[in-house]
Design a protein around this motif. Structure first.
Motif, PDB file in Angstrom:
ATOM      1  N   SER A 165      32.719  31.699  22.044  1.00  0.00           N
ATOM      2  CA  SER A 165      32.562  30.775  23.499  1.00  0.00           C
ATOM      3  C   SER A 165      32.023  31.827  24.620  1.00  0.00           C
ATOM      4  N   GLY A 166      32.197  32.933  24.154  1.00  0.00           N
ATOM      5  CA  GLY A 166      32.115  33.595  25.356  1.00  0.00           C
ATOM      6  C   GLY A 166      33.421  34.564  26.010  1.00  0.00           C
ATOM      7  N   ALA A 167      34.144  33.488  25.665  1.00  0.00           N
ATOM      8  CA  ALA A 167      35.149  34.064  26.116  1.00  0.00           C
ATOM      9  C   ALA A 167      36.578  34.651  25.397  1.00  0.00           C
ATOM     10  N   SER A 245      28.044  32.669  25.002  1.00  0.00           N
ATOM     11  CA  SER A 245      28.401  31.983  24.072  1.00  0.00           C
ATOM     12  C   SER A 245      27.177  32.760  23.160  1.00  0.00           C
ATOM     13  N   THR A 246      27.582  33.041  21.713  1.00  0.00           N
ATOM     14  CA  THR A 246      26.054  33.359  20.962  1.00  0.00           C
ATOM     15  C   THR A 246      26.598  32.941  19.757  1.00  0.00           C
ATOM     16  N   THR A 260      32.595  40.288  22.471  1.00  0.00           N
ATOM     17  CA  THR A 260      32.089  40.831  24.251  1.00  0.00           C
ATOM     18  C   THR A 260      31.021  41.562  23.425  1.00  0.00           C
ATOM     19  N   ASP A 261      30.874  41.295  22.335  1.00  0.00           N
ATOM     20  CA  ASP A 261      28.724  42.835  21.516  1.00  0.00           C
ATOM     21  C   ASP A 261      28.124  41.832  21.912  1.00  0.00           C
ATOM     22  N   PHE A 262      28.357  40.747  23.119  1.00  0.00           N
ATOM     23  CA  PHE A 262      27.014  38.964  23.059  1.00  0.00           C
ATOM     24  C   PHE A 262      27.173  39.510  24.723  1.00  0.00           C
ATOM     25  N   HIS A 263      26.051  39.470  25.588  1.00  0.00           N
ATOM     26  CA  HIS A 263      26.501  39.642  26.963  1.00  0.00           C
ATOM     27  C   HIS A 263      24.767  39.484  27.605  1.00  0.00           C
ATOM     28  N   LEU A 264      24.535  38.839  29.018  1.00  0.00           N
ATOM     29  CA  LEU A 264      23.796  39.105  29.288  1.00  0.00           C
ATOM     30  C   LEU A 264      22.397  40.296  29.332  1.00  0.00           C
TER      31      LEU A 264
END
Length: 294
Positions: A165-167, A245-246, A260-264
């Motif tokens: 979800s990104g959260a 969100s990945t 949290t491994d996937f971010h901007l």
């Protein structure tokens, strides 16, 4: 996009005014508005695919993620001429159709994009999403829970794609054929949810009230309905680590990756390497399964 953004830039033939390009939006990551707009441009071929022709809700953070925020459903006034809108239930929603609109919203510090689960003018769902919502801020079992639900879907003959979800949570997406209804998806969602909660009562719950869930993960089959929203695939999130969100591979779920491994700051490289995992899964025979349910 130029390294230094000042005044007006041209995107897709449209002039867009950029204000305060060096304002920090994610202070802990050093992400300024200028960097954010560059990342949005990189995300646009993927993010727009799941927002286009839908009713858009955004969450705006005018002073960055540490400041106040607000949900925006109604389009602001005045609007640039290139921004299309659609009225639904007396709300004038923005339609996020292209890169100019995305950059315009990014300049307004719209940091999260939550589209409707149906297209404008339709009352049918675009896909089926199961939302696994942890009751704790840090939930080490979220990928375990995701894998269990994925296995159940596979046993039903359904291919699916998990996405962070990104959260704190995970959504599991099943592409569907045209004609499936929201009520039908609630029916099969309740069927799967009841099964996993009976098999794993210490892990899952169907309890809607968070105060009554304890530490269990909520199997939310009710959020997927007309008029509701979920975080779009590839939307950034207003979290300290600038998570995105990945969509995931199932083997990544088995490896217990963290949301949290996937971010901007790393999503662009991932997309260049892996492409859109959602696009690779064809519509699944959900309608036939719903017809078999009592």
């Amino acid at each position: 996009m130029p390294a230094a953004i000042k005044g007006t830039i041209t995107v897709g033939g449209q002039e867009i005014t950029i204000t305060n390009p060096e304002k920090l939006l994610w202070p802990d990551c050093g992400i300024t508005k200028r960097i954010y707009l560059e990342k949005l441009a990189a995300l646009s071929p993927y993010l727009l695919r799941y927002c286009r022709d839908r009713l858009l809700t955004v969450i705006r953070y005018p002073h960055g993620i540490s400041g106040m925020s607000f949900y925006q459903k109604n389009a602001p006034d005045p609007l640039p001429a290139f921004v299309q809108t659609a009225v639904h239930e007396n709300i004038n929603y923005i339609k996020l159709q292209g890169l100019p609109e995305l950059i315009w919203l990014g300049n307004l510090a719209a940091l999260e994009f939550h589209p409707s689960l149906h297209y404008v003018g339709s009352d049918l769902p675009c896909e089926w999403m199961i939302d696994l919502d942890p009751s704790r801020e840090v939930e080490p079992r979220i990928m375990e829970a995701t894998a269990i639900v994925g296995t159940v879907l596979t046993s039903l003959g359904l291919s699916s794609v998990p996405k962070t979800s990104g959260a704190t949570g995970v959504q599991i997406i099943v592409p569907i054929e045209t004609g499936v209804t929201f009520d039908g998806l609630r029916k099969i969602g309740h069927f799967v949810g009841r099964y996993v909660t009976e098999k794993h009562p210490d892990l899952f719950t169907l309890e809607r009230l968070k105060k009554n869930r304890g530490d269990k993960i909520y199997f939310d089959y009710l959020q997927h309905y007309s008029g509701k929203t979920l975080a779009a695939p590839y939307t950034p999130r207003a979290r300290p680590l600038a998570t995105v969100s990945t969509p995931l591979l199932w083997k990544e779920v088995q490896q217990n990756v963290s949301p949290t491994d996937f971010h901007l700051l790393n999503i662009e490289e991932r997309l260049q390497r892996m492409g859109d995992l959602l696009e690779k899964v064809p519509p699944q025979p959900v309608k036939q399964l719903i017809a078999k349910l009592p």
